[in-house]
Design a protein around this motif. Structure first.
Motif, mmCIF file in Angstrom:
data_model
loop_
_atom_site.group_PDB
_atom_site.id
_atom_site.type_symbol
_atom_site.label_atom_id
_atom_site.label_comp_id
_atom_site.label_asym_id
_atom_site.label_seq_id
_atom_site.Cartn_x
_atom_site.Cartn_y
_atom_site.Cartn_z
ATOM 1 N N LEU A 10 13.372 45.690 -22.717
ATOM 2 C CA LEU A 10 14.638 44.780 -23.116
ATOM 3 C C LEU A 10 15.699 45.019 -23.803
ATOM 4 O O LEU A 10 16.502 44.049 -24.084
ATOM 5 N N VAL A 11 15.584 46.104 -24.011
ATOM 6 C CA VAL A 11 16.464 46.752 -25.209
ATOM 7 C C VAL A 11 17.595 47.656 -24.607
ATOM 8 O O VAL A 11 17.208 49.058 -24.355
ATOM 9 N N PRO A 12 18.769 47.323 -24.421
ATOM 10 C CA PRO A 12 19.798 48.110 -23.765
ATOM 11 C C PRO A 12 19.893 49.493 -24.756
ATOM 12 O O PRO A 12 20.524 50.281 -24.263
ATOM 13 N N GLU A 13 19.732 49.115 -25.973
ATOM 14 C CA GLU A 13 20.069 50.417 -26.797
ATOM 15 C C GLU A 13 19.327 51.504 -26.765
ATOM 16 O O GLU A 13 19.530 52.609 -27.118
ATOM 17 N N VAL A 14 18.112 51.281 -26.035
ATOM 18 C CA VAL A 14 17.255 52.441 -25.887
ATOM 19 C C VAL A 14 17.283 53.172 -24.375
ATOM 20 O O VAL A 14 16.452 53.839 -23.967
ATOM 21 N N ARG A 15 18.358 52.860 -23.530
ATOM 22 C CA ARG A 15 18.517 53.201 -22.518
ATOM 23 C C ARG A 15 18.340 54.967 -22.408
ATOM 24 O O ARG A 15 19.181 55.385 -23.233
ATOM 25 N N GLY A 16 17.715 55.288 -21.531
ATOM 26 C CA GLY A 16 17.343 56.830 -21.433
ATOM 27 C C GLY A 16 16.124 56.970 -22.175
ATOM 28 O O GLY A 16 15.630 58.111 -21.954
ATOM 29 N N GLY A 17 15.374 55.939 -22.813
ATOM 30 C CA GLY A 17 14.260 56.341 -23.374
ATOM 31 C C GLY A 17 13.028 56.100 -22.312
ATOM 32 O O GLY A 17 12.974 55.623 -21.238
ATOM 33 N N PRO A 18 11.964 56.243 -22.913
ATOM 34 C CA PRO A 18 10.790 56.262 -22.205
ATOM 35 C C PRO A 18 9.998 54.795 -21.598
ATOM 36 O O PRO A 18 8.927 54.896 -22.125
ATOM 37 N N PHE A 19 10.810 54.059 -20.871
ATOM 38 C CA PHE A 19 10.405 52.941 -20.353
ATOM 39 C C PHE A 19 10.564 53.051 -18.949
ATOM 40 O O PHE A 19 11.481 53.350 -18.553
ATOM 41 N N VAL A 20 9.340 52.439 -18.171
ATOM 42 C CA VAL A 20 9.346 52.739 -16.571
ATOM 43 C C VAL A 20 10.329 51.581 -15.848
ATOM 44 O O VAL A 20 11.305 51.958 -15.321
ATOM 45 N N PHE A 21 10.164 50.357 -16.563
ATOM 46 C CA PHE A 21 10.965 49.163 -15.848
ATOM 47 C C PHE A 21 11.921 48.732 -17.003
ATOM 48 O O PHE A 21 11.754 48.969 -18.242
ATOM 49 N N TRP A 22 13.115 48.221 -16.799
ATOM 50 C CA TRP A 22 14.246 47.884 -17.655
ATOM 51 C C TRP A 22 14.702 46.700 -17.145
ATOM 52 O O TRP A 22 14.954 46.277 -16.227
ATOM 53 N N ASP A 23 15.212 45.847 -18.097
ATOM 54 C CA ASP A 23 15.958 44.870 -18.300
ATOM 55 C C ASP A 23 15.546 43.380 -17.685
ATOM 56 O O ASP A 23 15.786 42.341 -18.154
ATOM 57 N N ASP A 24 14.801 43.619 -16.477
ATOM 58 C CA ASP A 24 14.448 42.283 -15.728
ATOM 59 C C ASP A 24 13.013 42.098 -15.710
ATOM 60 O O ASP A 24 12.399 42.686 -14.886
ATOM 61 N N ALA A 39 -1.326 45.210 -16.124
ATOM 62 C CA ALA A 39 -0.685 44.169 -17.246
ATOM 63 C C ALA A 39 0.727 45.349 -17.200
ATOM 64 O O ALA A 39 0.943 46.307 -16.651
ATOM 65 N N ILE A 40 1.621 44.496 -18.201
ATOM 66 C CA ILE A 40 2.541 44.998 -18.524
ATOM 67 C C ILE A 40 2.698 45.172 -20.229
ATOM 68 O O ILE A 40 2.114 44.212 -20.824
ATOM 69 N N GLU A 41 3.639 46.065 -20.637
ATOM 70 C CA GLU A 41 3.786 46.062 -22.052
ATOM 71 C C GLU A 41 5.140 46.034 -22.302
ATOM 72 O O GLU A 41 6.051 46.671 -21.921
ATOM 73 N N VAL A 42 5.527 45.165 -23.310
ATOM 74 C CA VAL A 42 7.041 44.575 -23.276
ATOM 75 C C VAL A 42 7.760 45.458 -24.291
ATOM 76 O O VAL A 42 6.999 45.447 -25.744
ATOM 77 N N PHE A 43 8.760 45.553 -24.666
ATOM 78 C CA PHE A 43 9.630 46.216 -25.819
ATOM 79 C C PHE A 43 10.634 45.674 -25.846
ATOM 80 O O PHE A 43 11.714 45.445 -24.875
ATOM 81 N N PRO A 44 10.619 44.407 -26.473
ATOM 82 C CA PRO A 44 11.715 43.131 -26.641
ATOM 83 C C PRO A 44 12.716 43.546 -27.790
ATOM 84 O O PRO A 44 12.240 44.380 -28.939
#
Ligand SMILES: [Mn+2]
Length: 271
Positions: A10-24, A39-44
């Motif tokens: 949920l962190v726009p500053e890491v766009r391009g980083g190693p996260f499968v799903f984004w923003d929503d 489960a999900i793992e969240v990066f807030p």
């Protein structure tokens, strides 16, 4: 039993980083459910960026658990970490992590400390930094214990930290703590760079590993690099690992395909 998880940033500053799903978050949770993740793992962005009641409802609506919550936004957004020379900034780093523990804990999830461990450099030598890190791990582990979840400490590769880069170095830190509520996060990408033998490293850390980042040698989803998962799966079975394999991978070639690739590999090798 090993369970599957997939990351949501949920962190726009890491766009391009190693996260499968984004923003929503609602959409990511629906997809995680549809593809068969546990489960999900969240990066807030912070500990108060997401309404915990809303997240609880999203998890319940999809029959998902919260595997873990990351703290890297403290570094990415605010350039905070636990080994900075300035005591006030070190305190801010610790407060940022505590805030996330207070968000994740009531949702039953451990908090991850990876890039927030920082590094020694300049006026801060290795032993001073180690002292800062051990003090913070004890404090944060104790803080997490009130929620009956561990703090997860993640060794990183040499390009991202100079504190602990191998699982053995991570175990050495954990053994130096006063408390016992910190577990290791074993990230297969970092291990591919730093370990001599990733399966042997996992076997040697039986009982210390609380979470695994499931990813391939090039940070693409499992199966799209050159890690051999057969010995990894055998090692996890031997040490009776029963935590998550969480896909912290690039959304390559796109988020849905990365999620499907990951769950297919999970089913082939780990359950
Ligand atoms: Mn990781």
């Amino acid at each position: 039993m090993i369970r599957s998880a997939v990351t949501v940033s949920l962190v726009p500053e890491v766009r391009g980083g190693p996260f499968v799903f984004w923003d929503d978050l609602p959409s990511a949770a629906a997809k995680a459910k549809a593809f068969g993740f546990d489960a999900i793992e969240v990066f807030p962005p912070s500990g108060d960026a997401v309404d915990p009641k809303l997240l609880r409802r999203i998890l319940d609506d999809n029959g998902l658990s919260l595997a873990a919550v990351g703290t890297g936004a403290g570094w990415v957004k605010h350039r905070l970490h636990l080994c900075l020379p300035d005591a006030g900034l070190r305190a801010k780093a610790r407060a940022f992590i505590k805030n996330i523990i207070e968000f994740a804990g009531p949702l039953g999830a451990p908090t991850i400390m990876g890039s927030m461990q920082g590094r020694y450099e300049g006026a801060i030598d290795a032993s001073t930094a180690r002292g800062y890190l051990l003090d913070a791990l004890d404090d944060l582990g104790t803080h997490a214990a009130q929620y009956r979840v561990p703090l997860l400490y993640e060794p990183l590769n040499r390009y991202e930290t100079n504190m602990a880069t191998t699982l053995a170095a991570g175990v050495d830190l954990l053994k130096s703590l006063k408390g016992a509520n910190v577990k290791l996060l074993a990230d297969l990408f970092h291990m591919n760079i730093e370990e001599t033998d990733s399966a042997a490293a996992l076997r040697a850390t039986a009982g210390f590993v609380g979470h695994i980042h499931f990813v391939d040698s090039n940070r693409r989803p499992a199966g799209l690099g050159h890690i051999d998962y057969v010995p990894i799966a055998a090692a996890l079975s031997d040490i009776r690992y029963d935590g998550y394999l969480s896909a912290e991978a690039f959304p390559y070639p796109d988020p849905d395909a990365a999620a499907q690739q990951t769950i297919a590999m999970f089913r082939q090798f780990f359950c």
